[in-house]
Design a protein around this motif. Structure first.
Motif, PDB file in Angstrom:
ATOM      1  N   LEU A  75      40.756  17.301  97.807  1.00 56.79           N
ATOM      2  CA  LEU A  75      41.057  18.554  97.132  1.00 56.79           C
ATOM      3  C   LEU A  75      40.033  18.856  96.042  1.00 56.79           C
ATOM      4  O   LEU A  75      39.597  19.999  95.876  1.00 56.79           O
ATOM      5  CB  LEU A  75      42.463  18.500  96.540  1.00 56.79           C
ATOM      6  CG  LEU A  75      43.058  19.817  96.039  1.00 56.79           C
ATOM      7  CD1 LEU A  75      43.051  20.873  97.128  1.00 56.79           C
ATOM      8  CD2 LEU A  75      44.463  19.592  95.528  1.00 56.79           C
ATOM      9  N   CYS A  76      39.620  17.822  95.301  1.00 57.61           N
ATOM     10  CA  CYS A  76      38.616  18.040  94.256  1.00 57.61           C
ATOM     11  C   CYS A  76      37.264  18.401  94.865  1.00 57.61           C
ATOM     12  O   CYS A  76      36.473  19.133  94.252  1.00 57.61           O
ATOM     13  CB  CYS A  76      38.486  16.797  93.383  1.00 57.61           C
ATOM     14  SG  CYS A  76      39.882  16.536  92.260  1.00 57.61           S
ATOM     15  N   HIS A  77      36.971  17.871  96.056  1.00 58.54           N
ATOM     16  CA  HIS A  77      35.742  18.243  96.754  1.00 58.54           C
ATOM     17  C   HIS A  77      35.777  19.706  97.179  1.00 58.54           C
ATOM     18  O   HIS A  77      34.774  20.424  97.068  1.00 58.54           O
ATOM     19  CB  HIS A  77      35.548  17.340  97.973  1.00 58.54           C
ATOM     20  CG  HIS A  77      34.361  17.710  98.819  1.00 58.54           C
ATOM     21  ND1 HIS A  77      33.067  17.475  98.422  1.00 58.54           N
ATOM     22  CD2 HIS A  77      34.291  18.329 100.035  1.00 58.54           C
ATOM     23  CE1 HIS A  77      32.243  17.927  99.348  1.00 58.54           C
ATOM     24  NE2 HIS A  77      32.955  18.441 100.349  1.00 58.54           N
ATOM     25  N   GLU A  78      36.949  20.137  97.645  1.00 57.61           N
ATOM     26  CA  GLU A  78      37.093  21.508  98.131  1.00 57.61           C
ATOM     27  C   GLU A  78      37.249  22.508  96.989  1.00 57.61           C
ATOM     28  O   GLU A  78      36.862  23.679  97.121  1.00 57.61           O
ATOM     29  CB  GLU A  78      38.300  21.601  99.065  1.00 57.61           C
ATOM     30  CG  GLU A  78      38.155  20.773 100.338  1.00 57.61           C
ATOM     31  CD  GLU A  78      39.418  20.783 101.180  1.00 57.61           C
ATOM     32  OE1 GLU A  78      40.415  21.401 100.744  1.00 57.61           O
ATOM     33  OE2 GLU A  78      39.423  20.172 102.256  1.00 57.61           O
ATOM     34  N   VAL A  79      37.827  22.052  95.877  1.00 60.86           N
ATOM     35  CA  VAL A  79      38.078  22.940  94.736  1.00 60.86           C
ATOM     36  C   VAL A  79      37.449  22.310  93.483  1.00 60.86           C
ATOM     37  O   VAL A  79      38.126  21.618  92.714  1.00 60.86           O
ATOM     38  CB  VAL A  79      39.591  23.164  94.525  1.00 60.86           C
ATOM     39  CG1 VAL A  79      39.840  24.204  93.438  1.00 60.86           C
ATOM     40  CG2 VAL A  79      40.278  23.555  95.818  1.00 60.86           C
ATOM     41  N   PRO A  80      36.157  22.483  93.268  1.00 62.62           N
ATOM     42  CA  PRO A  80      35.475  21.845  92.130  1.00 62.62           C
ATOM     43  C   PRO A  80      36.118  22.153  90.781  1.00 62.62           C
ATOM     44  O   PRO A  80      36.105  21.303  89.887  1.00 62.62           O
ATOM     45  CB  PRO A  80      34.050  22.421  92.215  1.00 62.62           C
ATOM     46  CG  PRO A  80      33.877  22.771  93.658  1.00 62.62           C
ATOM     47  CD  PRO A  80      35.227  23.253  94.104  1.00 62.62           C
ATOM     48  N   ASN A  81      36.678  23.341  90.622  1.00 63.73           N
ATOM     49  CA  ASN A  81      37.314  23.677  89.345  1.00 63.73           C
ATOM     50  C   ASN A  81      38.509  22.785  89.040  1.00 63.73           C
ATOM     51  O   ASN A  81      38.865  22.588  87.868  1.00 63.73           O
ATOM     52  CB  ASN A  81      37.766  25.143  89.349  1.00 63.73           C
ATOM     53  CG  ASN A  81      36.614  26.094  89.101  1.00 63.73           C
ATOM     54  OD1 ASN A  81      35.549  25.688  88.658  1.00 63.73           O
ATOM     55  ND2 ASN A  81      36.814  27.367  89.405  1.00 63.73           N
ATOM     56  N   LEU A  82      39.145  22.252  90.067  1.00 67.28           N
ATOM     57  CA  LEU A  82      40.271  21.358  89.855  1.00 67.28           C
ATOM     58  C   LEU A  82      39.810  20.083  89.163  1.00 67.28           C
ATOM     59  O   LEU A  82      40.457  19.600  88.228  1.00 67.28           O
ATOM     60  CB  LEU A  82      40.938  21.027  91.192  1.00 67.28           C
ATOM     61  CG  LEU A  82      42.064  19.989  91.140  1.00 67.28           C
ATOM     62  CD1 LEU A  82      43.204  20.471  90.257  1.00 67.28           C
ATOM     63  CD2 LEU A  82      42.568  19.687  92.550  1.00 67.28           C
ATOM     64  N   LEU A  83      38.685  19.529  89.598  1.00 62.92           N
ATOM     65  CA  LEU A  83      38.154  18.320  88.973  1.00 62.92           C
ATOM     66  C   LEU A  83      37.837  18.576  87.505  1.00 62.92           C
ATOM     67  O   LEU A  83      38.122  17.747  86.641  1.00 62.92           O
ATOM     68  CB  LEU A  83      36.902  17.856  89.712  1.00 62.92           C
ATOM     69  CG  LEU A  83      36.266  16.549  89.224  1.00 62.92           C
ATOM     70  CD1 LEU A  83      37.259  15.395  89.328  1.00 62.92           C
ATOM     71  CD2 LEU A  83      35.006  16.248  90.024  1.00 62.92           C
ATOM     72  N   ARG A  84      37.271  19.741  87.217  1.00 60.57           N
ATOM     73  CA  ARG A  84      36.976  20.106  85.830  1.00 60.57           C
ATOM     74  C   ARG A  84      38.248  20.125  84.983  1.00 60.57           C
ATOM     75  O   ARG A  84      38.280  19.625  83.856  1.00 60.57           O
ATOM     76  CB  ARG A  84      36.305  21.473  85.783  1.00 60.57           C
ATOM     77  CG  ARG A  84      35.929  21.952  84.382  1.00 60.57           C
ATOM     78  CD  ARG A  84      35.643  23.437  84.388  1.00 60.57           C
ATOM     79  NE  ARG A  84      36.830  24.207  84.760  1.00 60.57           N
ATOM     80  CZ  ARG A  84      36.808  25.485  85.135  1.00 60.57           C
ATOM     81  NH1 ARG A  84      35.654  26.114  85.221  1.00 60.57           N
ATOM     82  NH2 ARG A  84      37.929  26.118  85.444  1.00 60.57           N
TER      83      ARG A  84
END
Length: 242
Positions: free
Chosen positions: A129-138
């Motif tokens: 999910l973090c790979h697909e949604v970079p803003n989530l990792l941030r």
């Protein structure tokens, strides 16, 4: 998920994640609509616990990032003699579970202080999910950093005099409640006075005496666990700027 107009979906998610930090995960600024939908399908919502039940135990395997939706919790560690030490006090909208990221096992326990509901972003889907949604990792980094800042601040506060520790605890709680849309001057302490003392490194008698001193000064009133701040500006001016 049933396809709905963009505005309807956003409204639905805002209601679902009200008073929960997953609001900033599901609907952060700049997040594309398809990413909102992807996260909303994965997040498990509204698991409910009663006071004294655990969100996780020390040694449990990491199962995901948890976000408190309603209620409060404490994080605790235990020494080799079974003594309990409270390391954190969490409110609605705060994330927990980061302590397990390094070893994949929790270094502390998290316990509900009252009826509590929480959401879960499953560990087995975090990487993808973090790979697909970079803003989530941030966002996850932001919350983890904020938690480290809070812990550092608490270490500094616990070096101060007893009255300052208790006053700063009340001010901190007031500020955090205000940010979540709750009253900053009328609230209930879900930690007992014994637990507050444990968290602040003070004896129970010291906590009780200090609360009486703050009452005598006309700054607060305390009835059982109900606290009312009578003069927030004066309380802040007296203790927050030292």
């Amino acid at each position: 998920m049933t396809t709905t107009p963009s505005l309807d979906l956003k409204t639905k998610l805002q209601v679902t994640c009200q008073n929960c930090s997953l609001t900033s995960l599901c609907i952060p600024r700049g997040l594309a609509q398809k990413d909102i939908e992807r996260i909303s399908r994965i997040v498990s919502r509204k698991k409910t616990l009663q006071r004294g039940e655990h969100l996780f135990h020390e040694g449990d395997k990491f199962r995901g990032v948890l976000a408190i939706k309603g209620g409060t919790a404490k994080t605790v560690i235990h020494d080799s003699y079974g003594g309990e030490y409270i390391t954190g006090f969490l409110l609605p909208g705060e994330l927990l579970g980061f302590d397990a990221l390094a070893t994949n096992h929790h270094k502390c326990s998290a316990v509900a202080l009252e009826t509590l509901s929480y959401c879960e972003l499953p560990a087995d889907q975090l990487d993808q999910l973090c790979h697909e949604v970079p803003n989530l990792l941030r966002e996850l980094f932001r919350h983890a950093s904020a938690k480290l800042d809070e812990e550092t601040d608490q270490v500094i506060i616990n070096k101060r005099a007893a009255e300052e520790r208790v006053a700063m605890f009340i001010l901190n709680l007031s500020d955090r409640l205000r940010k979540r849309g709750f009253s900053p001057i009328d609230f209930k302490l879900t930690l007992t006075r014994q637990e507050i003392g444990n968290f602040l490194g003070l004896a129970l008698e010291t906590v009780s005496r200090t609360l009486r001193n703050l009452e005598d000064a006309g700054l607060i009133t305390v009835h059982h666990r109900d606290v009312r701040i009578l003069d927030l500006d004066a309380l802040r001016a007296t203790y927050a700027n030292r």
